[in-house]
Structure formats: structure tokens, C-alpha cells
Enzyme design. Structure first.
Site, PDB file in Angstrom:
ATOM      1  N   LYS A  14      11.296  20.096  27.772  1.00 48.48           N
ATOM      2  CA  LYS A  14      12.261  20.559  26.752  1.00 48.48           C
ATOM      3  C   LYS A  14      11.691  21.749  26.010  1.00 48.48           C
ATOM      4  O   LYS A  14      10.476  21.939  25.918  1.00 48.48           O
ATOM      5  CB  LYS A  14      12.611  19.448  25.755  1.00 48.48           C
ATOM      6  CG  LYS A  14      11.439  18.848  24.944  1.00 48.48           C
ATOM      7  CD  LYS A  14      11.041  19.574  23.680  1.00 48.48           C
ATOM      8  CE  LYS A  14       9.860  18.921  22.981  1.00 48.48           C
ATOM      9  NZ  LYS A  14       9.155  19.758  22.024  1.00 48.48           N
ATOM     10  N   GLY A 102       1.485  21.340  25.629  1.00 51.11           N
ATOM     11  CA  GLY A 102       2.147  22.642  25.625  1.00 51.11           C
ATOM     12  C   GLY A 102       3.359  22.691  24.728  1.00 51.11           C
ATOM     13  O   GLY A 102       4.075  23.694  24.700  1.00 51.11           O
ATOM     14  N   GLY A 103       3.653  21.590  24.018  1.00 49.84           N
ATOM     15  CA  GLY A 103       4.828  21.575  23.150  1.00 49.84           C
ATOM     16  C   GLY A 103       6.138  21.444  23.902  1.00 49.84           C
ATOM     17  O   GLY A 103       7.209  21.652  23.346  1.00 49.84           O
ATOM     18  N   ALA A 105       6.802  18.550  25.713  1.00 50.22           N
ATOM     19  CA  ALA A 105       7.037  17.109  25.835  1.00 50.22           C
ATOM     20  C   ALA A 105       6.871  16.591  27.260  1.00 50.22           C
ATOM     21  O   ALA A 105       7.642  15.763  27.734  1.00 50.22           O
ATOM     22  CB  ALA A 105       8.421  16.747  25.293  1.00 50.22           C
ATOM     23  N   GLY A 107       4.452  14.623  28.514  1.00 54.25           N
ATOM     24  CA  GLY A 107       4.158  13.189  28.548  1.00 54.25           C
ATOM     25  C   GLY A 107       5.414  12.373  28.281  1.00 54.25           C
ATOM     26  O   GLY A 107       5.662  11.350  28.935  1.00 54.25           O
ATOM     27  N   SER A 108       6.237  12.838  27.354  1.00 54.36           N
ATOM     28  CA  SER A 108       7.502  12.152  27.045  1.00 54.36           C
ATOM     29  C   SER A 108       8.437  12.210  28.256  1.00 54.36           C
ATOM     30  O   SER A 108       9.152  11.240  28.549  1.00 54.36           O
ATOM     31  CB  SER A 108       8.183  12.811  25.847  1.00 54.36           C
ATOM     32  OG  SER A 108       7.328  12.780  24.727  1.00 54.36           O
ATOM     33  N   ALA A 109       8.445  13.340  28.959  1.00 56.04           N
ATOM     34  CA  ALA A 109       9.280  13.461  30.168  1.00 56.04           C
ATOM     35  C   ALA A 109       8.853  12.422  31.199  1.00 56.04           C
ATOM     36  O   ALA A 109       9.703  11.772  31.833  1.00 56.04           O
ATOM     37  CB  ALA A 109       9.156  14.871  30.751  1.00 56.04           C
ATOM     38  N   ASP A 141       9.984  12.115  21.184  1.00 57.39           N
ATOM     39  CA  ASP A 141      10.657  12.999  22.144  1.00 57.39           C
ATOM     40  C   ASP A 141      11.145  12.262  23.384  1.00 57.39           C
ATOM     41  O   ASP A 141      11.791  12.871  24.243  1.00 57.39           O
ATOM     42  CB  ASP A 141       9.705  14.117  22.593  1.00 57.39           C
ATOM     43  CG  ASP A 141       9.438  15.143  21.499  1.00 57.39           C
ATOM     44  OD1 ASP A 141      10.209  15.186  20.524  1.00 57.39           O
ATOM     45  OD2 ASP A 141       8.453  15.896  21.629  1.00 57.39           O
TER      46      ASP A 141
HETATM   47  P1  ATP Z   1       5.067  17.157  22.413  1.00 57.08           P
HETATM   48  O1  ATP Z   1       5.798  18.428  22.665  1.00 57.08           O
HETATM   49  O2  ATP Z   1       5.897  15.935  22.694  1.00 57.08           O
HETATM   50  O3  ATP Z   1       4.374  17.081  21.113  1.00 57.08           O
HETATM   51  P2  ATP Z   1       3.045  18.065  24.228  1.00 57.08           P
HETATM   52  O4  ATP Z   1       3.935  18.629  25.308  1.00 57.08           O
HETATM   53  O5  ATP Z   1       2.431  19.033  23.294  1.00 57.08           O
HETATM   54  O6  ATP Z   1       3.899  16.993  23.458  1.00 57.08           O
HETATM   55  P3  ATP Z   1       1.928  16.338  26.192  1.00 57.08           P
HETATM   56  O7  ATP Z   1       1.583  17.202  27.335  1.00 57.08           O
HETATM   57  O8  ATP Z   1       3.188  15.566  26.283  1.00 57.08           O
HETATM   58  O9  ATP Z   1       1.920  17.219  24.857  1.00 57.08           O
HETATM   59  O10 ATP Z   1       0.750  15.288  25.972  1.00 57.08           O
HETATM   60  C1  ATP Z   1      -0.112  15.223  24.888  1.00 57.08           C
HETATM   61  C2  ATP Z   1      -1.258  14.234  25.209  1.00 57.08           C
HETATM   62  O11 ATP Z   1      -0.725  12.976  25.654  1.00 57.08           O
HETATM   63  C3  ATP Z   1      -2.142  14.709  26.343  1.00 57.08           C
HETATM   64  O12 ATP Z   1      -3.249  15.380  25.837  1.00 57.08           O
HETATM   65  C4  ATP Z   1      -2.565  13.446  27.066  1.00 57.08           C
HETATM   66  O13 ATP Z   1      -3.848  13.017  26.690  1.00 57.08           O
HETATM   67  C5  ATP Z   1      -1.576  12.371  26.617  1.00 57.08           C
HETATM   68  N1  ATP Z   1      -0.735  11.877  27.744  1.00 57.08           N
HETATM   69  C6  ATP Z   1      -0.440  10.605  28.005  1.00 57.08           C
HETATM   70  N2  ATP Z   1       0.367  10.487  29.074  1.00 57.08           N
HETATM   71  C7  ATP Z   1       0.620  11.721  29.496  1.00 57.08           C
HETATM   72  C8  ATP Z   1       1.390  12.243  30.560  1.00 57.08           C
HETATM   73  N3  ATP Z   1       2.070  11.459  31.411  1.00 57.08           N
HETATM   74  N4  ATP Z   1       1.434  13.568  30.687  1.00 57.08           N
HETATM   75  C9  ATP Z   1       0.764  14.369  29.821  1.00 57.08           C
HETATM   76  N5  ATP Z   1      -0.001  13.930  28.821  1.00 57.08           N
HETATM   77  C10 ATP Z   1      -0.080  12.607  28.645  1.00 57.08           C
END
Ligand code: ATP
Length: 317
Positions: A14, A102-103, A105, A107-109, A141
């Protein structure tokens, strides 16, 4: 149900078109007004019946992602098993392409993808709406990860209202060689407010509101109009913590992007382009500039995870 079948879903990233940050609540979360758009950067999540829950990873962005019970996709399997009475006996494989920290989401995906895939594998028949409600227990998210498309999120971003999108928008995402921690960016936002003598607690800060201008522009068919409305309250904090992202933003804007915006809490920077052709030119300029690790083209909105059934030979029936 044949035990040898696998279910694979494509789970989209997202971008926040609006991210307005209110005060911090007593539970530690900030009040948010967020407009999400699902875009065509996908992880592939495959669930296969197994003796016990396990996680494996592949793909260009899988480095450093936990392959154990702390993986958000594994937590999603556990939660769905618990509420449905199923055994969480599945192997989860994540082919990762969404930037980590990377902002966007990622992990949420993956968690959303695991919910949708297990709902199919276990023949639970839960609706998207029910899965999205459950998803809120996994993270703010994750409900949007289940729905896809575009939506307004209130509360901590998990209370969703689907939004109409009038046209497909073209994007370039400049990924960074580093990640940003979401909790750290929110903490820095709050300490900035405190140091400036501004209110920071949820009961002292007006509730953030949906941008009507943005939602109207999103319902129209003009990327130029949408570009003028993009807003991310976290961007000044992210660029203060990582000043090199200012050069990334300047490069994409200078190369003809209609707007550049930090994705969520960073570190990816998104650029809205007038069309696919211009998106390619912006991506090439970003790559040549050395101001990012990679530049990838995408479009949105795209739908949330949808199951595609495969047998164990990996062939689609
Ligand atoms: P958001 O935008 O929701 O704040 P983000 O995109 O910045 O999240 P993500 O890549 O979703 O960050 O993940 C943040 C942390 O979650 C990672 O550093 C990792 O240790 C943990 N994590 C747990 N499960 C996962 C997954 N399936 N994919 C990525 N990171 C994961």
C-alpha cells in the site's frame, strides 16, 4: 479436501495518499486519518498443509525477515486457527518483493495474504469483512491488506471505509538501502511536538480528519489533481532522520513526477506520474542518480489477495 493442495495469493503493498497524525492515545497508538491505495508491488504467499506451522522465504527483499513464529504471516495463521478451531498445521512460503521496513506494509500484506489463503485452504467461508475485522488484532495495516483497493482508515488506521477511485494511477517507488522503524518515526514525531511545546496527547490534539479534497480527487480521473492533495505528516520527521531522502524526492520531482511523497513511515519514496511512459522515465532518472537502491514501477488501485489454487506440482488447475 485433498491434503496435497496449496493455495497461493498475491498480496499487494500500500501507499498512503493521506497520513495525518493526531495525538497519542493511552494505549500508545496515535490517532490517524489515512487514505490507503493498494498498488501492484506484490508478495506471493503460499500455504500448504504440513505437520506443523513453518515459514520459509525467498525473493529479492527477504533478507532479514524472520522465518519463525514472529513472522506476521505465521501469527495470522495461528490467529485464524484459534478462532476457527482449525489446526495451524501449514507451511507458509513467502516470495518477498515488497520493501522491508519501507512504509509499504509488506509484513501486513503477508499476514493478510495468509488469512485469505488459509480461509480457502480450510474451507472456512469467512467473508472479507470478517477477515478484515480479525486482521485488526494483528496490526493496524492488516485490515486494509485484506480489502485492497482504496479506503479511508480512522482510529489507528484499522477502521476502514472503502473509497471510489476514478482511474488507474501510475507510480514509481524508490526503495532505500536502509529501513525505517515505524515506532521510532512515531516516537520522533511525538518528541518533536513535545519539544516545540505543542500538544501531543490524543485528548489535547484535534482528531485528524479525512481530506475531502483528496477523496474527491481520487474519485475523479485526473492524476494531476490527486497529486496536489497528497499529504504525509511523517515526511518531515523521516527526512530529518534520513536527510538523503530529500535528494531522492528532488530527483523524482525534477524528472517529471507530479508529486513525490514518503511512503508511510519510510524509507520508500513514492512518485505519482501522469502516465506509464512518464513513470518509466522517472524510474530511469532515479536509477541513474544513485539516490535510491532501486526504482520500481507500479499502478493502483489493485484488489486485495485472491486465491489461485495449485496442486503440489505447482501447476494451476
Ligand atoms: P508499515 O508500513 O506497516 O509500518 P513497514 O512496511 O515499514 O510497515 P514491514 O516491512 O511490514 O515494515 O516490517 C517491519 C518489521 O516487521 C520487519 O523489520 C520484520 O522484522 C518484521 N516482520 C514480521 N513479519 C514480516 C513479514 N512477513 N515481512 C516483512 N517483515 C516482517
Amino acid at each position: 479436501m485433498p491434503l496435497d493442495r496449496s493455495i497461493t495469493v498475491r498480496a499487494p503493498a500500500k501507499v498512503n495518499l493521506q497520513l495525518t497524525v493526531g495525538g497519542r492515545r493511552s494505549d500508545g497508538y496515535h490517532e490517524l486519518a489515512s487514505v490507503f491505495l493498494a498498488v501492484s508491488l506484490f508478495d506471493r504467499v503460499t500455504v500448504t498443509p504440513a505437520e506443523q506451522l513453518g515459514v520459509t522465504l525467498s525473493g529479492p527483499t527477504s533478507g532479514g525477515v524472520p522465518a519463525d513464529a514472529s513472522n506476521l504471516a505465521a501469527q495470522a495463521v495461528e490467529l485464524l486457527a484459534e478462532v476457527s478451531g482449525a489446526e495451524p498445521a501449514v507451511h507458509v512460503h513467502i516470495d518477498k518483493h515488497i520493501p522491508v521496513q519501507g512504509g509499504m506494509a509488506g509484513g501486513s500484506a503477508d499476514a493478510a495474504g495468509a488469512l485469505v489463503a488459509c480461509n480457502t485452504l480450510w474451507n472456512l467461508g469467512m467473508s472479507r469483512h470478517d477477515l478484515a475485522s480479525l486482521a485488526a488484532e494483528l496490526g493496524s495495516d492488516v485490515p486494509f491488506g485484506v480489502l485492497g483497493g482504496a479506503a479511508f482508515g480512522s482510529g489507528r488506521g484499522e477502521r476502514l471505509t472503502p473509497l471510489t477511485v476514478g482511474t488507474t494511477h501510475h507510480w514509481v517507488f524508490a526503495t532505500a538501502a536502509f529501513g525505517m522503524s515505524t515506532p521510532e518515526v512515531f516516537a520522533a514525531t511525538e518528541s518533536g511536538r513535545r519539544n516545540a511545546g505543542l500538544p501531543w496527547a490524543a485528548d489535547a490534539v484535534p482528531s485528524p480528519r479525512m481530506s475531502r479534497r483528496l477523496v474527491d480527487a481520487l474519485a475523479g480521473d485526473d492524476s494531476h489533481a490527486l497529486a496536489e492533495t497528497l499529504v504525509n505528516d511523517l515526511e518531515p520527521v523521516v527526512t530529518r532522520l534520513r536527510p538523503e531522502l530529500a535528494a531522492t524526492l528532488a530527483t523524482g520531482r525534477g524528472a517529471g513526477a507530479l508529486a513525490g511523497i514518503v511512503c508511510g513511515s519510510g524509507a520508500t519514496v513514492g512518485f505519482l506520474a501522469p502516465d506509464r511512459h512518464r513513470a518509466q522515465a522517472v524510474a530511469e532518472a532515479l536509477r541513474a542518480s544513485g539516490t535510491c537502491a532501486a526504482a520500481r514501477i507500479a499502478h493502483g488501485p489493485v484488489q486485495g489477495p485472491e486465491p489461485e489454487e495449485t496442486d503440489t506440482t505447482g501447476e494451476t488447475p
